[in-house]
Enzyme design. Structure first.
Site, PDB file in Angstrom:
ATOM      1  N   GLU A 124      -4.901   2.389  -3.945  1.00 31.85           N
ATOM      2  CA  GLU A 124      -3.438   2.462  -4.002  1.00 31.85           C
ATOM      3  C   GLU A 124      -2.845   1.243  -3.302  1.00 31.85           C
ATOM      4  OE1 GLU A 124      -5.166   3.084  -1.391  1.00 31.85           O
ATOM      5  OE2 GLU A 124      -3.726   3.965   0.017  1.00 31.85           O
ATOM      6  N   ASP A 165       0.860  -1.188   0.000  1.00 30.89           N
ATOM      7  CA  ASP A 165       0.000   0.000   0.000  1.00 30.89           C
ATOM      8  C   ASP A 165       0.903   1.247   0.000  1.00 30.89           C
ATOM      9  OD1 ASP A 165      -3.069   0.797   0.946  1.00 30.89           O
ATOM     10  OD2 ASP A 165      -1.549   2.228   1.615  1.00 30.89           O
ATOM     11  N   HIS A 173      -4.958  14.791  -8.517  1.00 30.94           N
ATOM     12  CA  HIS A 173      -5.271  13.387  -8.791  1.00 30.94           C
ATOM     13  C   HIS A 173      -4.462  12.806  -9.933  1.00 30.94           C
ATOM     14  CE1 HIS A 173      -8.571  11.028  -6.872  1.00 30.94           C
ATOM     15  NE2 HIS A 173      -8.521  12.093  -6.077  1.00 30.94           N
ATOM     16  N   ASN A 224      -2.250  13.199  -3.512  1.00 33.03           N
ATOM     17  CA  ASN A 224      -3.420  13.712  -4.245  1.00 33.03           C
ATOM     18  C   ASN A 224      -3.707  15.158  -3.845  1.00 33.03           C
ATOM     19  OD1 ASN A 224      -4.230  11.622  -5.910  1.00 33.03           O
ATOM     20  ND2 ASN A 224      -5.466  10.628  -4.346  1.00 33.03           N
TER      21      ASN A 224
HETATM   22  N1  LIG Z   1      -5.280   9.570  -7.766  1.00 36.82           N
HETATM   23  C1  LIG Z   1      -5.923   8.500  -7.321  1.00 36.82           C
HETATM   24  N2  LIG Z   1      -6.215   8.437  -6.002  1.00 36.82           N
HETATM   25  C2  LIG Z   1      -6.850   7.355  -5.542  1.00 36.82           C
HETATM   26  C3  LIG Z   1      -7.226   6.292  -6.391  1.00 36.82           C
HETATM   27  N3  LIG Z   1      -7.826   5.351  -5.636  1.00 36.82           N
HETATM   28  C4  LIG Z   1      -7.835   5.798  -4.368  1.00 36.82           C
HETATM   29  N4  LIG Z   1      -7.231   7.015  -4.293  1.00 36.82           N
HETATM   30  C5  LIG Z   1      -7.019   7.850  -3.142  1.00 36.82           C
HETATM   31  O1  LIG Z   1      -6.067   7.228  -2.287  1.00 36.82           O
HETATM   32  C6  LIG Z   1      -6.214   7.803  -0.992  1.00 36.82           C
HETATM   33  C7  LIG Z   1      -5.971   6.748   0.065  1.00 36.82           C
HETATM   34  O2  LIG Z   1      -5.866   7.403   1.276  1.00 36.82           O
HETATM   35  P1  LIG Z   1      -5.902   6.686   2.656  1.00 36.82           P
HETATM   36  O3  LIG Z   1      -6.631   5.387   2.576  1.00 36.82           O
HETATM   37  O4  LIG Z   1      -6.371   7.676   3.675  1.00 36.82           O
HETATM   38  O5  LIG Z   1      -4.420   6.310   2.946  1.00 36.82           O
HETATM   39  P2  LIG Z   1      -3.074   7.057   2.817  1.00 36.82           P
HETATM   40  O6  LIG Z   1      -3.215   8.525   2.662  1.00 36.82           O
HETATM   41  O7  LIG Z   1      -2.308   6.381   1.722  1.00 36.82           O
HETATM   42  O8  LIG Z   1      -2.406   6.766   4.185  1.00 36.82           O
HETATM   43  P3  LIG Z   1      -1.789   5.405   4.733  1.00 36.82           P
HETATM   44  O9  LIG Z   1      -2.387   4.293   3.896  1.00 36.82           O
HETATM   45  O10 LIG Z   1      -2.224   5.314   6.134  1.00 36.82           O
HETATM   46  O11 LIG Z   1      -0.334   5.502   4.550  1.00 36.82           O
HETATM   47  C8  LIG Z   1      -7.612   8.409  -0.942  1.00 36.82           C
HETATM   48  O12 LIG Z   1      -7.484   9.806  -0.871  1.00 36.82           O
HETATM   49  C9  LIG Z   1      -8.249   8.013  -2.263  1.00 36.82           C
HETATM   50  O13 LIG Z   1      -9.087   9.006  -2.768  1.00 36.82           O
HETATM   51  C10 LIG Z   1      -6.925   6.433  -7.781  1.00 36.82           C
HETATM   52  O14 LIG Z   1      -7.214   5.570  -8.599  1.00 36.82           O
HETATM   53  N5  LIG Z   1      -6.268   7.547  -8.184  1.00 36.82           N
END
Ligand SMILES: Nc1nc2c(ncn2[C@@H]2O[C@H](COP(=O)(O)OP(=O)(O)OP(=O)(O)O)[C@@H](O)[C@H]2O)c(=O)[nH]1
Length: 364
Positions: A279, A236, A249, A244
């Site tokens: 992600e 992850d 994005h 983002n």
């Molecule tokens: N650009 C983009 N963002 C995505 C996609 N899928 C999910 N996200 C974003 O990925 C982010 C995941 O954030 P969180 O689950 O809070 O986790 P994090 O910020 O990575 O923090 P940790 O996992 O705790 O390290 C969210 O803001 C989603 O909107 C995608 O296909 N494209």
């Protein structure tokens, strides 16, 4: 940032079969089964007309057709069946043309040859066979030598009509056959595209979650049969939300593709790399024990940390946390995934950019 190149199967050849199409061996069987009584019928009429040689030859053709049917039933050798059938039918049609059976009317059976030959052979062979047949009939009808040798009973107008109609039919069969083959190739290409789309993630080109689950089931079945272990990594991207939020994005998407490519490069050929969620990624490692999986996970983690996406001449780096679980000690795919998830959770909790192995005594 280019996504992983689709691994589409090689272009479908026209010999491939589309659902609903009559398979060539089946068609040959039906044609042979229909031809045997027809040959016997015309043989009996030849006997009535006192043409014993013709009757004998027609019966011989019927016997050879039957033998070809039986050989195919016993050995299922498609190429032999097809070649023998083409050889036999071509000989029958040549004989029917030169022998003027049924007071010369049997030559009309020649019109059955082009559609059959185009269906059961490839286009090039079909064209060759038709050109050969057309040239043969033209020479038969219009060379003085053939008239001298065979003394055929056809009028000039019948000969002209027969040759023109046969040529017309051959060209029509060729055009229809080309159209059939092209639409068949189009259908096969479409089927491959659908299959690819059903199994892959659009953004990264990695396997999607459904395909990853299917591969996990396959691997689990293999494990139950062979007892050879396998492992999974759940990776992850760390603090992805801030990427983002800071860069937008589209940069987040580029980073997702970059990590996907890195996983694909670092994984072995036999591994399955999949986009598990936003992600989050899953790597299935067949024939791998827990220690091996941790080593691969660390290699992947280091490789991800070295990569960057360029945004206005600034390098945007990212790191990833990876949870590792081995099938040894997990009694099902669901449990294995749960273990990998718990290990990932621990990697995040311990400060991110690290690899954690699932521990049987539970996450720390
Ligand atoms: N650009 C983009 N963002 C995505 C996609 N899928 C999910 N996200 C974003 O990925 C982010 C995941 O954030 P969180 O689950 O809070 O986790 P994090 O910020 O990575 O923090 P940790 O996992 O705790 O390290 C969210 O803001 C989603 O909107 C995608 O296909 N494209």
């Amino acid at each position: 940032m280019s996504k992983i190149a689709p691994e589409l199967p090689a272009n479908g050849r026209s010999q491939l079969q589309v659902s609903g199409e009559i398979p060539v061996p089946v068609l040959i069987n039906w044609l042979s089964i229909s031809a045997v009584p027809l040959l016997a019928f015309f043989a009996s009429r030849s006997v009535e007309q006192g043409e014993h040689l013709a009757a004998g030859l027609l019966i011989a053709f019927a016997i050879l057709m039957t033998i070809n049917l039986l050989i195919y039933a016993a050995f299922r050798h498609k190429t032999f069946q097809r070649r023998a059938f083409i050889g036999l039918t071509t000989t029958v049609f040549i004989y029917v043309s030169v022998s003027a059976l049924e007071n010369g009317s049997a030559i009309i059976w020649l019109f059955a040859y082009p559609p059959i030959i185009f269906y059961i052979s490839d286009a090039r062979f079909g064209v060759g066979a038709c050109l050969f047949g057309f040239t043969g009939v033209t020479l038969l009808f219009f060379s003085p030598l053939a008239d001298q040798l065979l003394n055929l009973p056809y009028s000039t107008s019948f000969r002209i009509t027969m040759v023109v109609a046969l040529g017309f039919e051959m060209i029509t069969c060729y055009i229809l056959d080309q159209s059939r083959r092209r639409s068949k190739l189009g259908l096969l290409a479409l089927a491959r595209e659908f299959e690819y789309a059903a199994k892959h993630d659009t953004l990264t080109g990695l396997a999607n979650r459904r395909e990853a689950l299917a591969q996990l089931e396959v691997e689990y079945e293999r494990y139950l049969r062979t007892n050879r272990p396998f492992a999974v990594l759940l990776a992850d991207i760390d603090l992805f939300k801030s990427v983002n939020d800071t860069h937008g994005h589209h940069v987040g998407d580029e980073l997702i593709v970059l990590v996907a490519n890195t996983l694909h490069e670092e994984a072995r050929k036999l591994d399955t790399t999949a986009r598990w969620g936003g992600e989050e990624y899953l790597v299935l490692l067949p024939e791998t024990n827990a220690d091996g999986a941790v080593q691969i996970a660390n290699r992947i983690r280091e490789a991800i940390a070295e990569k960057a996406v360029m945004v206005a001449q600034t390098a945007v780096h990212c790191t990833a946390s990876i949870g590792v679980a081995s099938i040894e000690g997990a009694e099902s795919v669901d449990k294995l995934l749960q273990h990998a998830d718990e290990a990932l959770y621990r990697a995040k909790a311990l400060g991110r950019n690290r690899v954690c192995m699932y521990q049987i005594d539970g996450p720390a």
